[in-house]
Design a protein around this motif. Structure first.
Motif, PDB file in Angstrom:
ATOM      1  N   GLU A  88       0.685  -1.280   0.126  1.00 15.80           N
ATOM      2  CA  GLU A  88       0.002   0.146  -0.084  1.00 15.80           C
ATOM      3  C   GLU A  88       0.739   1.288   0.001  1.00 15.80           C
ATOM      4  OE1 GLU A  88      -3.414   2.218   2.756  1.00 15.80           O
ATOM      5  OE2 GLU A  88      -2.548   0.398   3.396  1.00 15.80           O
ATOM      6  N   TYR A  89       0.655   2.254  -0.652  1.00 15.39           N
ATOM      7  CA  TYR A  89       1.341   3.465  -0.887  1.00 15.39           C
ATOM      8  C   TYR A  89       0.421   4.537   0.001  1.00 15.39           C
ATOM      9  CZ  TYR A  89       3.418   7.585  -2.464  1.00 15.39           C
ATOM     10  OH  TYR A  89       4.081   8.929  -2.822  1.00 15.39           O
ATOM     11  N   MET A  90       1.319   5.221   0.709  1.00 17.87           N
ATOM     12  CA  MET A  90       0.514   6.053   1.671  1.00 17.87           C
ATOM     13  C   MET A  90       1.181   7.549   1.344  1.00 17.87           C
ATOM     14  SD  MET A  90       0.882   3.958   5.347  1.00 17.87           S
ATOM     15  CE  MET A  90       0.003   5.254   6.162  1.00 17.87           C
ATOM     16  N   PRO A  91       0.693   8.370   0.750  1.00 17.19           N
ATOM     17  CA  PRO A  91       1.224   9.589   0.489  1.00 17.19           C
ATOM     18  C   PRO A  91       1.165  10.715   1.178  1.00 17.19           C
ATOM     19  CG  PRO A  91      -1.285   9.320  -0.529  1.00 17.19           C
ATOM     20  CD  PRO A  91      -0.687   8.145  -0.052  1.00 17.19           C
ATOM     21  N   GLY A  92       1.730  11.812   1.213  1.00 18.98           N
ATOM     22  CA  GLY A  92       1.873  12.721   1.914  1.00 18.98           C
ATOM     23  C   GLY A  92       3.226  13.554   1.996  1.00 18.98           C
ATOM     24  N   ASP A  94       5.616  12.720   3.984  1.00 11.86           N
ATOM     25  CA  ASP A  94       6.826  11.805   4.043  1.00 11.86           C
ATOM     26  C   ASP A  94       5.951  10.537   3.436  1.00 11.86           C
ATOM     27  OD1 ASP A  94       8.652  10.476   4.876  1.00 11.86           O
ATOM     28  OD2 ASP A  94       8.494  10.388   6.935  1.00 11.86           O
ATOM     29  N   PRO A  95       6.093  10.205   2.285  1.00 12.59           N
ATOM     30  CA  PRO A  95       5.268   9.120   1.745  1.00 12.59           C
ATOM     31  C   PRO A  95       6.021   7.788   2.174  1.00 12.59           C
ATOM     32  CG  PRO A  95       6.704  10.175  -0.130  1.00 12.59           C
ATOM     33  CD  PRO A  95       6.534  11.066   1.076  1.00 12.59           C
ATOM     34  N   CYS A 123       5.910  -4.514   7.123  1.00 10.20           N
ATOM     35  CA  CYS A 123       7.020  -3.413   7.286  1.00 10.20           C
ATOM     36  C   CYS A 123       6.655  -2.453   6.269  1.00 10.20           C
ATOM     37  CB  CYS A 123       8.276  -4.337   6.468  1.00 10.20           C
ATOM     38  SG  CYS A 123       9.003  -5.629   7.511  1.00 10.20           S
ATOM     39  N   MET A 124       7.200  -1.069   7.075  1.00 12.56           N
ATOM     40  CA  MET A 124       6.921   0.129   6.438  1.00 12.56           C
ATOM     41  C   MET A 124       8.271   0.960   6.046  1.00 12.56           C
ATOM     42  SD  MET A 124       5.099   3.470   8.261  1.00 12.56           S
ATOM     43  CE  MET A 124       3.425   2.618   8.368  1.00 12.56           C
ATOM     44  N   TYR A 125       8.132   1.423   4.715  1.00 20.21           N
ATOM     45  CA  TYR A 125       9.549   2.005   4.208  1.00 20.21           C
ATOM     46  C   TYR A 125       9.097   3.405   3.683  1.00 20.21           C
ATOM     47  CZ  TYR A 125      10.941  -3.006   3.885  1.00 20.21           C
ATOM     48  OH  TYR A 125      11.182  -4.436   4.170  1.00 20.21           O
ATOM     49  N   GLN A 269      12.848  10.220  -5.020  1.00 19.50           N
ATOM     50  CA  GLN A 269      11.774   9.336  -4.434  1.00 19.50           C
ATOM     51  C   GLN A 269      11.749   8.006  -5.100  1.00 19.50           C
ATOM     52  OE1 GLN A 269       7.967  11.352  -4.853  1.00 19.50           O
ATOM     53  NE2 GLN A 269       6.826   9.592  -4.331  1.00 19.50           N
ATOM     54  N   VAL A 270      11.562   6.937  -4.341  1.00 22.62           N
ATOM     55  CA  VAL A 270      11.350   5.624  -4.998  1.00 22.62           C
ATOM     56  C   VAL A 270       9.894   5.521  -5.366  1.00 22.62           C
ATOM     57  CG1 VAL A 270      11.749   3.356  -4.411  1.00 22.62           C
ATOM     58  CG2 VAL A 270      13.200   5.061  -3.555  1.00 22.62           C
ATOM     59  N   CYS A 271       9.746   5.256  -6.619  1.00 20.67           N
ATOM     60  CA  CYS A 271       8.274   5.377  -7.058  1.00 20.67           C
ATOM     61  C   CYS A 271       7.895   4.025  -7.612  1.00 20.67           C
ATOM     62  CB  CYS A 271       8.230   6.617  -8.014  1.00 20.67           C
ATOM     63  SG  CYS A 271       6.607   6.846  -8.861  1.00 20.67           S
TER      64      CYS A 271
END
Length: 311
Positions: A88-92, A94-95, A123-125, A269-271
Motif C-alpha cells: 500500500e502506498y501512503m502519500p503525504g 513523508d510518503p 513492514c513500512m518503508y 523518491q522511490v516510485c
C-alpha cells in the motif's frame, strides 16, 4: 548488500473458539530493503510447519530452534505478489510504502482439533530521501554514503560521479578538479540497487552548497521539481528506471576563498511504477517562468493551454 538489524514487533493476537479466549502470541519481523523475514513460535496451538502457510498460498516455512521462519525474498515481484504479499502506498509529506502479509493455519482433514492461527505482520518503508554527497573539490573530495538502515530503501541508494555521459564507470574518491578545470562537465548518477524494475528513481530537486549541510542558506539550484534550473544542466534520464542521470558544469562559490568543496544534495523518491505515475510533468512552464519573470498574464495563458493539452 550489508544486512540490517532485526525489528521486533510485538503484535498481540487473540482467538475465540468454543467460548474460550486464548493467550496472545507474537511474530518477530525483520524488515530489510529487499526482503522480509517473519518468525513465529514453534508449534503454535499444536500446528506443524507443513500446516502453516504464508498468505494462505505458500507452505515455505523453515524450522529453526524454537521458531518457524517464513521469508519474503522479493518485495516487488513484477506483475504479481509474492505468496500473497500486498503493498500500500501512503502519500503525504513523508510518503511511505507498507508491505503486509500473514501466516495462517490450514488443515484439509475432515475434523480440525487445533485453534486456527493468523499471524499478521507488516513492514513500512519511506519513499522519499535526501541524498548527500561531496561532488567535487579543487583539492580533495570525499564521497559519503550511508550504508544500512532499518525499514527503509535508503541503504540501496547511491550517488556517484561518472566519467562521461555513458555512465558506465564511476570515478573513485577523492574526485579532484583543478582550478583551471572549473566549468568542466560533472556527470551524476543516482541509483537504487537490489530493487526490482518496478521501482523507479525520481529526482525531484538537486542543489549545491559550500558546506555538508543541505539547509545552508548559501545554495545553488541545479534541478527544481524534476526540471533543469538553467542551460548548464542536462537531465539524461529521470523516473524511467532504477537509475537517474544528469550533468552540470562545475563551479565554485564566490567570496569563499577558503572553501574548496562543493556539496551536492538531491531529494529523490522511490516510485512504484505499477501503482503510480512516476514520470514528471513537462518542464515547459518552469522554463517560461524563468524567462518571462513576473509576466502573469502570459503564464496564466500557458497554464490554461497545458491543462487543455493534458485533458
Amino acid at each position: 548488500m550489508a544486512s540490517v538489524g532485526a525489528l521486533l514487533m510485538l503484535l498481540p493476537v487473540a482467538w475465540t473458539f468454543a467460548n474460550y479466549v486464548l493467550v496472545s502470541y507474537y511474530v518477530m519481523v525483520s524488515c530489510f530493503p529487499n526482503a522480509i523475514i517473519a518468525n513465529v513460535p514453534e508449534c503454535p496451538y499444536g500446528w506443524e510447519i507443513d500446516q502453516l502457510s504464508l498468505g494462505g498460498v505458500c507452505y515455505s516455512g523453515i524450522h529453526s530452534p524454537g521458531f518457524y521462519r517464513f521469508i519474503i525474498p522479493d518485495l516487488t515481484p513484477k506483475n504479481h505478489s509474492y505468496c500473497g504479499t500486498q503493498s500500500e502506498y501512503m502519500p503525504g509529506k513523508d510518503p511511505k510504502y507498507v508491505f503486509y502479509n500473514s501466516i495462517v493455519s490450514n488443515d484439509t482433514s475432515l475434523t480440525v482439533r487445533n485453534q486456527p492461527v493468523n499471524y499478521t505482520f507488516n513492514c513500512m518503508y519511506r519513499a522519499a530521501y535526501l541524498v548527500n554527497n561531496a561532488v567535487f573539490s579543487q583539492r580533495v573530495a570525499t564521497v559519503y554514503v550511508n550504508n544500512g538502515s532499518l525499514g527503509t530503501f535508503r541503504s540501496q541508494l547511491s550517488m556517484n560521479v561518472f566519467t562521461n555521459s555513458k555512465f558506465l564507470y564511476a570515478k573513485d574518491a577523492p574526485y579532484v578538479i583543478d582550478t583551471s578545470e572549473i566549468g568542466s562537465e560533472v556527470f551524476i548518477g543516482i541509483e537504487a540497487k537490489g530493487l526490482s524494475n518496478r521501482f523507479k528513481v525520481v529526482i525531484n530537486n538537486c542543489w549545491a552548497t559550500p558546506t555538508p549541510y543541505s539547509t545552508d542558506k548559501k545554495r545553488w539550484s541545479l534541478i527544481i521539481n524534476s526540471c533543469t534550473s538553467d542551460h548548464t544542466v542536462t537531465i539524461f534520464e529521470n523516473a524511467k528506471d532504477s537509475r537517474s542521470m544528469f550533468k552540470f558544469n562545475s563551479f565554485r562559490f564566490q567570496r569563499l576563498e577558503k572553501v574548496s568543496t562543493v556539496w551536492l544534495h538531491c531529494e529523490v523518491q522511490v516510485c512504484d511504477g505499477e501503482r503510480l505515475v512516476c514520470q514528471p510533468v513537462i518542464c515547459l512552464l518552469l522554463i517560461l517562468k524563468v524567462h518571462l519573470g513576473d509576466n502573469t498574464s502570459v503564464l496564466l495563458l500557458v497554464e490554461f493551454l497545458m491543462q487543455d493539452f493534458y485533458l
